[in-house]
Design a protein around this motif. Structure first.
Motif, PDB file in Angstrom:
ATOM      1  N   VAL A 413      -9.947  14.831  43.612  1.00 12.86           N
ATOM      2  CA  VAL A 413      -9.945  16.236  43.152  1.00 12.86           C
ATOM      3  C   VAL A 413     -10.736  16.027  41.659  1.00 12.86           C
ATOM      4  O   VAL A 413     -10.671  14.970  40.920  1.00 12.86           O
ATOM      5  N   ASN A 414     -11.663  17.008  41.466  1.00 13.21           N
ATOM      6  CA  ASN A 414     -12.414  16.867  40.484  1.00 13.21           C
ATOM      7  C   ASN A 414     -11.552  17.490  39.189  1.00 13.21           C
ATOM      8  O   ASN A 414     -11.795  18.261  38.272  1.00 13.21           O
ATOM      9  N   ARG A 415     -10.333  17.037  38.832  1.00 11.57           N
ATOM     10  CA  ARG A 415      -9.544  17.404  37.624  1.00 11.57           C
ATOM     11  C   ARG A 415      -8.737  16.074  37.500  1.00 11.57           C
ATOM     12  O   ARG A 415      -8.499  15.081  38.168  1.00 11.57           O
ATOM     13  N   VAL A 416      -8.542  15.872  35.897  1.00 10.06           N
ATOM     14  CA  VAL A 416      -7.784  14.848  35.391  1.00 10.06           C
ATOM     15  C   VAL A 416      -6.132  15.215  35.771  1.00 10.06           C
ATOM     16  O   VAL A 416      -5.691  16.438  35.588  1.00 10.06           O
ATOM     17  N   TYR A 417      -5.499  14.531  36.360  1.00 11.49           N
ATOM     18  CA  TYR A 417      -4.235  14.645  36.781  1.00 11.49           C
ATOM     19  C   TYR A 417      -3.289  14.566  35.605  1.00 11.49           C
ATOM     20  O   TYR A 417      -3.028  13.524  34.889  1.00 11.49           O
ATOM     21  N   GLY A 418      -2.571  15.577  35.246  1.00  5.43           N
ATOM     22  CA  GLY A 418      -1.925  15.531  33.994  1.00  5.43           C
ATOM     23  C   GLY A 418      -1.347  17.175  33.870  1.00  5.43           C
ATOM     24  O   GLY A 418      -1.764  18.039  34.483  1.00  5.43           O
ATOM     25  N   SER A 419      -0.489  17.273  32.863  1.00  4.08           N
ATOM     26  CA  SER A 419       0.342  18.405  32.400  1.00  4.08           C
ATOM     27  C   SER A 419      -0.453  19.398  31.667  1.00  4.08           C
ATOM     28  O   SER A 419      -0.001  20.467  31.112  1.00  4.08           O
ATOM     29  N   ASN A 420      -1.550  18.885  30.902  1.00  6.62           N
ATOM     30  CA  ASN A 420      -2.381  19.684  29.849  1.00  6.62           C
ATOM     31  C   ASN A 420      -3.283  20.744  30.526  1.00  6.62           C
ATOM     32  O   ASN A 420      -4.357  20.297  30.549  1.00  6.62           O
ATOM     33  N   ALA A 421      -2.597  21.863  30.609  1.00  6.37           N
ATOM     34  CA  ALA A 421      -3.497  22.693  31.461  1.00  6.37           C
ATOM     35  C   ALA A 421      -4.801  23.343  30.170  1.00  6.37           C
ATOM     36  O   ALA A 421      -5.779  23.734  30.797  1.00  6.37           O
ATOM     37  N   GLY A 422      -4.430  23.066  29.100  1.00  4.04           N
ATOM     38  CA  GLY A 422      -5.476  23.358  28.157  1.00  4.04           C
ATOM     39  C   GLY A 422      -6.756  22.567  28.367  1.00  4.04           C
ATOM     40  O   GLY A 422      -7.766  23.099  27.948  1.00  4.04           O
ATOM     41  N   LEU A 423      -6.561  21.363  28.761  1.00  6.60           N
ATOM     42  CA  LEU A 423      -7.735  20.601  28.891  1.00  6.60           C
ATOM     43  C   LEU A 423      -8.240  20.425  30.331  1.00  6.60           C
ATOM     44  O   LEU A 423      -8.709  19.470  30.922  1.00  6.60           O
ATOM     45  N   ASN A 424      -7.870  21.624  31.401  1.00  2.00           N
ATOM     46  CA  ASN A 424      -8.110  21.624  32.480  1.00  2.00           C
ATOM     47  C   ASN A 424      -7.430  20.698  33.626  1.00  2.00           C
ATOM     48  O   ASN A 424      -8.020  20.502  34.531  1.00  2.00           O
ATOM     49  N   GLN A 425      -6.275  19.969  33.150  1.00  2.00           N
ATOM     50  CA  GLN A 425      -5.572  19.343  33.917  1.00  2.00           C
ATOM     51  C   GLN A 425      -4.642  19.876  34.764  1.00  2.00           C
ATOM     52  O   GLN A 425      -4.475  20.965  34.523  1.00  2.00           O
ATOM     53  N   THR A 426      -4.163  19.204  35.867  1.00  2.00           N
ATOM     54  CA  THR A 426      -3.040  19.813  36.788  1.00  2.00           C
ATOM     55  C   THR A 426      -2.591  18.812  37.480  1.00  2.00           C
ATOM     56  O   THR A 426      -3.014  17.643  37.673  1.00  2.00           O
ATOM     57  N   VAL A 427      -1.148  19.152  38.083  1.00  2.00           N
ATOM     58  CA  VAL A 427      -0.327  18.214  38.751  1.00  2.00           C
ATOM     59  C   VAL A 427      -0.178  18.918  39.970  1.00  2.00           C
ATOM     60  O   VAL A 427       0.493  18.567  40.786  1.00  2.00           O
ATOM     61  N   VAL A 428      -0.639  19.947  39.949  1.00  2.00           N
ATOM     62  CA  VAL A 428      -0.694  20.699  41.317  1.00  2.00           C
ATOM     63  C   VAL A 428      -1.430  19.570  42.525  1.00  2.00           C
ATOM     64  O   VAL A 428      -2.338  19.385  42.369  1.00  2.00           O
ATOM     65  N   PRO A 429      -0.501  19.656  43.529  1.00  2.03           N
ATOM     66  CA  PRO A 429      -0.925  18.580  44.655  1.00  2.03           C
ATOM     67  C   PRO A 429      -2.185  19.294  45.435  1.00  2.03           C
ATOM     68  O   PRO A 429      -1.840  19.746  46.705  1.00  2.03           O
ATOM     69  N   LEU A 430      -3.317  19.430  45.062  1.00  2.00           N
ATOM     70  CA  LEU A 430      -4.450  20.412  45.727  1.00  2.00           C
ATOM     71  C   LEU A 430      -4.457  19.765  46.854  1.00  2.00           C
ATOM     72  O   LEU A 430      -5.076  20.552  48.049  1.00  2.00           O
ATOM     73  N   PRO A 431      -4.945  18.422  47.325  1.00  2.00           N
ATOM     74  CA  PRO A 431      -4.929  17.777  48.726  1.00  2.00           C
ATOM     75  C   PRO A 431      -4.118  18.081  49.793  1.00  2.00           C
ATOM     76  O   PRO A 431      -4.454  18.036  50.954  1.00  2.00           O
ATOM     77  N   THR A 432      -2.871  18.598  49.327  1.00  2.00           N
ATOM     78  CA  THR A 432      -1.691  18.680  50.460  1.00  2.00           C
ATOM     79  C   THR A 432      -1.193  20.247  50.128  1.00  2.00           C
ATOM     80  O   THR A 432      -0.436  20.518  51.145  1.00  2.00           O
ATOM     81  N   ASN A 433      -1.527  21.070  49.227  1.00  2.00           N
ATOM     82  CA  ASN A 433      -1.243  22.496  49.000  1.00  2.00           C
ATOM     83  C   ASN A 433      -2.073  23.203  49.999  1.00  2.00           C
ATOM     84  O   ASN A 433      -3.162  23.045  49.798  1.00  2.00           O
ATOM     85  N   ALA A 434      -1.615  24.415  50.505  1.00  2.00           N
ATOM     86  CA  ALA A 434      -2.140  25.259  51.402  1.00  2.00           C
ATOM     87  C   ALA A 434      -2.599  26.302  50.132  1.00  2.00           C
ATOM     88  O   ALA A 434      -1.917  27.527  49.985  1.00  2.00           O
ATOM     89  N   THR A 435      -3.599  26.110  49.458  1.00  2.00           N
ATOM     90  CA  THR A 435      -4.011  26.771  48.356  1.00  2.00           C
ATOM     91  C   THR A 435      -5.221  27.952  48.765  1.00  2.00           C
ATOM     92  O   THR A 435      -5.185  29.005  48.388  1.00  2.00           O
ATOM     93  N   PHE A 436      -6.021  27.659  49.736  1.00  2.00           N
ATOM     94  CA  PHE A 436      -7.055  28.487  50.275  1.00  2.00           C
ATOM     95  C   PHE A 436      -6.906  28.701  51.557  1.00  2.00           C
ATOM     96  O   PHE A 436      -6.589  28.027  52.397  1.00  2.00           O
TER      97      PHE A 436
END
Length: 812
Positions: A413-436
């Motif tokens: 994922v083109n995201r840093v794995y982390g909880s700091n949303a202000g730095l555009n980080q995410t812990v949402v499991p985008l590879p396994t979440n039905a997001t789109f």
């Protein structure tokens, strides 16, 4: 007291010699005294009982001496019969469960992906890895008579008592290393706050318990084993538990490689890890280290010259940063780490409750060897990051699976794995979440269902720009095609057969094909191949948007789509996604979380191969030319309604990858418009644009050292089918105007001369037999088809041919 330890170690052994002690009395000894008194035989004596009593008495005396170190205990309390009785009544065996230690996630090549740490950051090391110099350092500073006493050292206790008496408080402890080990075990076994407070306190009961257990430990383990256990349980400060972790933490070396001065520093830490922390208090740490070196020389473990030389060395400590709150944050594949962790948490092999499973995950010292291929992971990560920067609002996710095994090779994922949303980080499991929504990548399931029902590749429909379906009623209330399904461009209309309808991703073609197969058959096919939207039960038989990957309940994950296309690549053999190939616990016993590939033939090979032969034309002749990689591949583009998301899912015989692109904060409210990525601004993003570019980049790198393997050809029987040809009647051509020729009439109608319908394939067509040669790769930076910044002409198709599919539009 050294003999005390020996006596205790022997108390449970077989008694030697006769069962009585008569032989020890002088011959003719009289009972009652006086000459002529009758000599009576002594009653039998149980030698085992006598020895045991002697040993326990000696132990109790040891307790008495040891308790002198407590400054507040008086002589009355020490010698009270109750204390001795209490000592003898305590359990004699200390329960020593395995130490909590971190678990390790390994890649397929054995490299470390992540370390899952609990409250204690510890890696237990075997005694063979702990060098002699480390053992000597800890013995010198903590318990110089360790190899001489039996768990309790009377000399040390008396010495400490005198020092404490002079100081008017506790200035020096009298605990041996064995006692310290016992205290640490008791702390380790404590489960409540009260239990921990009791274990850490200096109460009389706690001291008596500690001594009793120390004697037991000396019976059960050798001195070297006790020392190994102590060095693995001790806390060395700065979050480092155990000497192996401490060596890595402070010096970045395994414990087996520490030098004399490093061993001395580590040994000096255990008395007060915070006071002697070399990072926070370097001067105090230096003084303490040198004290240890002096003690080592005093005990003849090193010469004074060696000690003096070691004292001249700087600390050279480079403490590692404290462990992250989430162990996956520092992983080389953080989203895969998170997936592995979630699978372990759900595994009944690790316990019946979530709490029990979490304890084993973070404290069980598990070693999980996974399916992840570091080279493929790096290729995928580089592709998503270089195409769409990590600080972009738009996310790019790629999942790679191996056909025929289900092995997950990469999750990026083109995201840093982390909880700091202000730095555009995410812990949402985008590879396994039905997001789109999947867009036109879902058309592959319509195609497979149709071929399974006997529709051959010659199956064709007149596909207008707007199609009002009698089976899939729709009423949007407004727009040019309010009650129908439309193509991405009004000019896109004509007669399309299965290959050209797929390559150009024609929505009105696929809606009509779904009318033939039925939506339930399409959903059942998707389910068989591995795709089940979370709300699939709400998708009804009249929901025609399903055919083109749209509708309010149609959301899927990249892992699901990679799984499904891997099934097609594998000739219809579905192998459930697999994350691990082996796992053991801290005792090296196997754990049943890594099973062999779970595979099932869910689609006839002939059908799967014929679907592959059609999809093989997409990167050559259709909407996916940006995904061409210079070797045989197949795939499908997808663009969702109003450009809320874009996909490319494709495969070679060796790898299948699904790429999704969208704004995870709200795809519908934040569409893919005016996206700055890959060195340009995209007014709108199609599946043949950024997703196909990412797929091409990653697969070229991942397959660089892999042999070129041909895709399978179409099965002749399936390709011919039992049904085919034009399935509907085109509208009559408009009446010719003066001077208008046949060509003009056909142009007005929008008909195309297509393979399998009206004659020879056009120049851009590829044979249905599959790609047995090498594709013509599209050079980087060259816009060809889907690569146009504004959607572009899709390889000869209508301009801006990307498309929308939420209610009535489908994407390419």
């Amino acid at each position: 007291m050294a003999s005390t330890g020996t006596a205790i170690r022997g108390q449970d052994g077989p008694a030697s010699g006769p069962d009585t002690l008569d032989s020890q009395a002088p011959a003719g000894a009289a009972q009652g005294g006086g000459p002529g008194a009758r000599t009576l035989p002594r009653p039998p004596v149980d030698r085992r009982r006598v020895l045991k009593k002697m040993a326990l008495t000696a132990s109790a005396l040891g307790v008495v001496v040891a308790l002198l170190s407590l400054p507040f205990v008086g002589a009355v309390g020490l010698f009270a019969k109750g204390s001795a009785d209490h000592f003898l009544g305590l359990p004699s065996e200390l329960v020593t469960p395995p130490l909590p230690q971190s678990s390790t996630i390994l890649a397929s090549d054995g490299s470390v992906i992540a370390t899952l740490r609990g409250a204690e950051n510890r890696i237990v090391v075997p005694g063979s890895d702990i060098p002699k110099i480390m053992r000597e350092a800890i013995v010198s500073i903590e318990d110089a008579r360790f190899y001489e006493h039996g768990g309790v050292d009377p000399q040390g206790v008396l010495r400490a008592a005198l020092r404490n008496s002079e100081a008017g408080g506790v200035a020096q402890g009298g605990s041996t290393l064995t006692q310290q080990y016992v205290k640490n075990v008791l702390l380790q076994n404590a489960r409540t706050t009260h239990e921990r407070e009791v274990a850490a306190g200096d109460s009389l009961d706690r001291k008596i318990q500690e001594l009793r257990y120390a004697l037991d430990i000396e019976k059960r383990f050798s001195k070297d084993e006790i020392l190994e256990r102590y060095l693995n349980i001790a806390y060395f400060g700065d979050g480092a538990y155990g000497v192996g972790t401490a060596a890595e933490h402070y010096f970045g070396v395994p414990i087996s490689q520490v030098t004399l001065e490093q061993a001395a520093l580590l040994a000096g830490l255990v008395q007060s890890p915070s006071r002697y922390n070399p990072a926070a208090h370097p001067q105090a740490a230096l003084v303490r280290r040198n004290t240890v070196l002096d003690k080592m020389a005093e005990n003849n473990y090193v010469s004074p010259t060696q000690a003096d030389a070691a004292k001249q060395m700087p600390l050279n400590v480079v403490p590692a940063p404290p462990p992250a709150a989430d162990s996956c944050e520092t992983s080389t594949a953080p989203f895969f780490c998170d997936y592995v962790r979630s699978q372990l948490r759900a595994s009944p092999a690790l316990g019946t409750t979530v709490e029990e499973r979490n304890r084993r995950i973070y404290e069980g010292g598990l070693v999980i060897r996974t399916t992840l291929d570091p080279l493929v992971q790096q290729a995928a990560q580089d592709a998503v990051n270089s195409t769409i920067a990590p600080d972009n609002r738009v996310s790019a996710t790629e999942v790679v699976i191996q056909p025929g095994t289900g092995n997950i090779l990469a999750m990026a994922v083109n995201r840093v794995y982390g909880s700091n949303a202000g730095l555009n980080q995410t812990v949402v499991p985008l590879p396994t979440n039905a997001t789109f929504q999947p867009g036109s990548t879902f058309k592959t399931f319509v195609l497979a269902a149709a071929m399974e029902q006997g529709y051959g590749t010659s199956t064709a429909f007149y596909s207008p720009a707007c199609y009002v379906s009698p089976k899939f009623p729709l009423d949007r209330g407004e727009g040019d095609c309010a009650k129908g399904f439309s193509n991405s461009d009004p000019a896109e209309a004509g007669i399309y057969d299965i290959p050209r309808g797929t390559w150009d991703s024609v929505n009105t073609f696929y809606v009509q094909l779904a009318e033939k197969t039925g939506i339930p058959a399409v959903m059942e096919m998707a389910k068989r191949l591995g795709v089940v939207p979370p709300k699939a039960d709400k998708i009804g038989p009249t929901d025609g948007a399903t055919a083109i990957g749209g509708g309010q309940y149609m959301y899927v994950s990249p892992l699901q789509m990679a799984d499904a296309y891997a099934t097609i690549a594998g000739g219809g053999l579905r192998c459930a996604p697999r994350f691990a190939t082996g796992a053991v616990d801290s005792s090296k016993d196997p754990i049943d979380v890594a099973r062999p590939p779970q595979c099932e033939q869910v689609l006839a090979k002939g059908v799967a191969d014929t679907v592959t032969s059609v999809l093989a034309g997409v990167p050559i002749n259709g909407t996916g030319t940006n995904a061409a990689i210079g070797r045989p591949s197949a795939g499908k583009t997808g663009t969702t309604d109003e450009f809320s998301a874009a996909w490319y899912v494709g495969f070679t015989p060796q790898m299948t990858a699904a790429v999704s692109v969208g704004d995870p904060t709200g795809a519908e409210s934040h569409p893919l418009r005016n996206v700055v990525a890959d060195g340009r601004t995209w007014s709108r993003v199609f599946g043949g644009d950024l997703p196909a570019i990412i797929w091409g980049k990653s697969m070229r790198a991942a397959l660089a050292n892999q042999p070129v393997v041909a895709l399978p050809g179409a099965d002749p029987t399936v390709a011919h089918g039992t049904k085919g040809g034009l399935q509907n009647t085109p509208p009559p051509p408009p009446a010719p105007t003066p001077g208008q020729g046949l060509g003009d009439m056909l142009q007005n109608l929008g008909q195309q001369v297509l393979p399998g319908v009206f004659g020879q394939p056009q120049a851009r067509s590829a044979p249905l037999g599959g790609q047995n040669g090498t594709q013509q790769a599209v050079p980087n930076g060259q816009d060809n088809g889907g690569g146009q910044p504004d959607g572009g002409a899709q390889n000869g198709g209508p301009q801006n041919g990307g498309g929308q599919n939420g209610q009535n539009r489908g994407g390419r």
